[in-house]
Write a protein that holds these residues in place. Structure first.
Motif, mmCIF file in Angstrom:
data_model
loop_
_atom_site.group_PDB
_atom_site.id
_atom_site.type_symbol
_atom_site.label_atom_id
_atom_site.label_comp_id
_atom_site.label_asym_id
_atom_site.label_seq_id
_atom_site.Cartn_x
_atom_site.Cartn_y
_atom_site.Cartn_z
ATOM 1 N N PHE A 161 8.370 -12.189 25.420
ATOM 2 C CA PHE A 161 7.500 -12.044 24.248
ATOM 3 C C PHE A 161 8.020 -12.877 23.079
ATOM 4 O O PHE A 161 7.260 -13.535 22.374
ATOM 5 N N LYS A 162 9.331 -12.863 22.874
ATOM 6 C CA LYS A 162 9.917 -13.619 21.766
ATOM 7 C C LYS A 162 9.774 -15.115 22.003
ATOM 8 O O LYS A 162 9.525 -15.886 21.073
ATOM 9 N N PHE A 163 9.935 -15.555 23.234
ATOM 10 C CA PHE A 163 9.799 -16.975 23.547
ATOM 11 C C PHE A 163 8.379 -17.461 23.277
ATOM 12 O O PHE A 163 8.179 -18.545 22.727
ATOM 13 N N VAL A 164 7.381 -16.657 23.649
ATOM 14 C CA VAL A 164 5.989 -17.022 23.394
ATOM 15 C C VAL A 164 5.740 -17.097 21.883
ATOM 16 O O VAL A 164 5.109 -18.029 21.387
ATOM 17 N N GLU A 165 6.264 -16.127 21.129
ATOM 18 C CA GLU A 165 6.100 -16.132 19.675
ATOM 19 C C GLU A 165 6.758 -17.365 19.066
ATOM 20 O O GLU A 165 6.192 -18.018 18.194
ATOM 21 N N LEU A 166 7.947 -17.686 19.535
ATOM 22 C CA LEU A 166 8.652 -18.865 19.025
ATOM 23 C C LEU A 166 7.876 -20.142 19.318
ATOM 24 O O LEU A 166 7.780 -21.030 18.473
ATOM 25 N N THR A 167 7.305 -20.237 20.494
ATOM 26 C CA THR A 167 6.503 -21.411 20.853
ATOM 27 C C THR A 167 5.299 -21.556 19.930
ATOM 28 O O THR A 167 4.979 -22.656 19.469
ATOM 29 N N LEU A 168 4.628 -20.445 19.639
ATOM 30 C CA LEU A 168 3.496 -20.496 18.715
ATOM 31 C C LEU A 168 3.935 -20.895 17.310
ATOM 32 O O LEU A 168 3.248 -21.633 16.619
ATOM 33 N N ARG A 169 5.098 -20.402 16.889
ATOM 34 C CA ARG A 169 5.590 -20.720 15.546
ATOM 35 C C ARG A 169 5.963 -22.201 15.443
ATOM 36 O O ARG A 169 5.652 -22.865 14.458
ATOM 37 N N ILE A 170 6.628 -22.719 16.463
ATOM 38 C CA ILE A 170 7.030 -24.130 16.433
ATOM 39 C C ILE A 170 5.805 -25.034 16.488
ATOM 40 O O ILE A 170 5.759 -26.077 15.825
ATOM 41 N N ALA A 171 4.790 -24.632 17.260
ATOM 42 C CA ALA A 171 3.562 -25.422 17.352
ATOM 43 C C ALA A 171 2.698 -25.285 16.107
ATOM 44 O O ALA A 171 1.695 -25.991 15.960
ATOM 45 N N LYS A 172 3.082 -24.384 15.201
ATOM 46 C CA LYS A 172 2.370 -24.141 13.944
ATOM 47 C C LYS A 172 0.914 -23.763 14.164
ATOM 48 O O LYS A 172 0.018 -24.259 13.509
#
Length: 68
Positions: free
Chosen positions: A56-67
């Motif tokens: 879940f955290k990895f998916v959230e981080l990916t969304l955050r980095i992709a803005k």
């Protein structure tokens, strides 16, 4: 100079902010459940729970980095 200064607050204007917040909540709950399970129950199952929370955290981080 960069667009955002270190002392200026960052405004999160992502379209999927609500999804990221839910993913963070799922991560926090999963991590807490995993830690409790680790101390009270089967350690192998607890590891799988914590790995799931990490997803879940990895998916959230990916969304955050992709803005998004």
């Amino acid at each position: 100079m960069s667009k955002y200064h270190n002392l200026q607050p960052f405004e999160d204007t992502g379209r999927l902010r609500w999804l990221r917040q839910w993913l963070n909540l799922a991560f926090i709950i999963g991590a807490i459940v995993g830690m409790i399970w680790f101390t009270k129950g089967d350690q192998d199952t607890a590891i799988y729970i914590m790995i799931g929370a990490g997803v879940f955290k990895f998916v959230e981080l990916t969304l955050r980095i992709a803005k998004l």
